[in-house]
Design an enzyme around this catalytic site. Structure first.
Site, PDB file in Angstrom:
ATOM      1  NE  ARG A  78      62.418 -90.547  71.338  1.00  7.84           N
ATOM      2  CZ  ARG A  78      62.338 -91.477  70.407  1.00  7.84           C
ATOM      3  NH1 ARG A  78      62.212 -91.127  69.144  1.00  7.84           N
ATOM      4  NH2 ARG A  78      62.380 -92.765  70.712  1.00  7.84           N
TER       5      ARG A  78
ATOM      6  CG  HIS B 208      56.550 -89.432  64.828  1.00  5.60           C
ATOM      7  ND1 HIS B 208      56.487 -89.167  66.167  1.00  5.60           N
ATOM      8  CD2 HIS B 208      57.508 -90.386  64.690  1.00  5.60           C
ATOM      9  CE1 HIS B 208      57.362 -89.926  66.814  1.00  5.60           C
ATOM     10  NE2 HIS B 208      57.998 -90.673  65.925  1.00  5.60           N
TER      11      HIS B 208
END
Length: 310
Positions: free
Chosen positions: A225, A273
């Site tokens: 994260r 990502h």
């Protein structure tokens, strides 16, 4: 009476998930209705993603559970209108993808691949890496993803230490926990992999103080994260040489702004990502299994502890 399942996620996903969920629920022997629209007081289960727009669960008076398509639940765990069980996505396809990505980048650092790919200066200077047994890797976070990555690296004979907020016991992995354990884990780590959830307790877990605990020149890999890292502190540590290189797949704001310093930093690798993604085929299997369990009165899998946020 049929089981009513509401699909509340990005509309473009409906055409992908509808046949997969229909197949899985049919094979489970359930009488069901699956749709993107249903009167709230008739819904038994919500297949959920934050980008579906559903925020208020108060009208869902018959609701038995919310089944998330995302592994991260920080955007829903604190929703005060949600009072039924919340299950996060633990998908073996996602786990395998994450494990492959982590192992690949650990090996990249371990073997010094960047140096051989980017530096072709005609100088013959053999400098072989140590064997994996001589390379210390630290995994921050020993949930489903962290444990899988730790086991895979240990199978390659890396010296793996794992850290978690609470005590864990994983054969072949040195498991540490708590504040004292974090300092010990970081002080030994040549390569650090972040696979923690995004919670108030984990935000900026890599900061000025903890980055200083690392051996000088350590490498960081973050597919977990974005908020786990204090960006200013990491940039300062990269500029000073305290951190040798960072490979970052997740960020506080995505897409990462074109003018963000990470893009231009010579010791940062940005990936968009892509470390892992929920695979619809395997995710649908997880959702259908939880609905089957709910209808049979069995405990749901992968329930979120709302007090911890994951």
């Amino acid at each position: 009476m049929p089981v009513n399942v509401l699909f509340s996620a990005r509309p473009a996903l409906w055409s992908i998930y509808e046949p997969l969920l229909t197949k899985g629920l049919t094979e489970a022997g359930l009488d069901f209705r699956l749709s993107t629209e249903c009167e709230p007081d008739q819904v038994d289960y919500v297949v959920y993603a934050p980008n579906g727009g559903l925020l208020d669960f108060i009208p869902f008076t018959r609701l038995k559970a919310v089944l998330s398509l995302w592994a991260g639940v920080e955007k829903i765990a604190g929703n005060e209108t949600l009072t039924v069980p919340l299950a996060r996505m633990v998908d073996h396809g996602l786990t395998q993808g994450m494990t492959e990505w982590v192992v690949g980048h650990v090996l990249r650092y371990h073997l010094g691949m960047d140096r051989h790919i980017t530096v072709q200066d005609g100088i013959w200077a053999p400098d072989p890496p140590p064997l994996a047994t001589g390379r210390q890797v630290c995994i921050l976070g020993l949930g489903e993803l962290g444990e899988a990555a730790a086991r895979a690296l240990a199978a390659l004979n890396f010296d793996v230490t794992g850290w978690s907020r609470t005590a864990k016991d994983i054969p072949g992995i040195t498991c540490l926990h708590g504040p004292d354990g974090l300092g010990t884990a970081l002080s030994q780590a040549e390569i650090v992999v972040l696979l923690l959830p995004d919670t108030p307790a984990t935000e900026n877990i890599l900061n000025v103080e903890t980055l200083a605990m690392l051996p000088k020149g350590a490498c960081i890999i973050n597919p977990g994260r974005g908020p786990l890292i204090d960006d200013d502190a990491l940039l300062a540590a990269l500029n000073s040489g305290q951190v040798g290189h960072a490979t970052l797949d997740v960020f506080r704001v995505e897409p990462l702004a074109a003018d963000h310093p990470y893009w231009a930093h010579p010791n940062v690798t940005v990936t968009p990502h892509i470390a892992s993604e929920t695979r619809p085929e395997t995710a649908a299997q997880v959702i259908c299994e939880n609905i089957r369990r709910g209808e049979e009165g069995k405990p749901f899998l992968h329930l979120v502890d709302r007090s911890l946020g994951y």
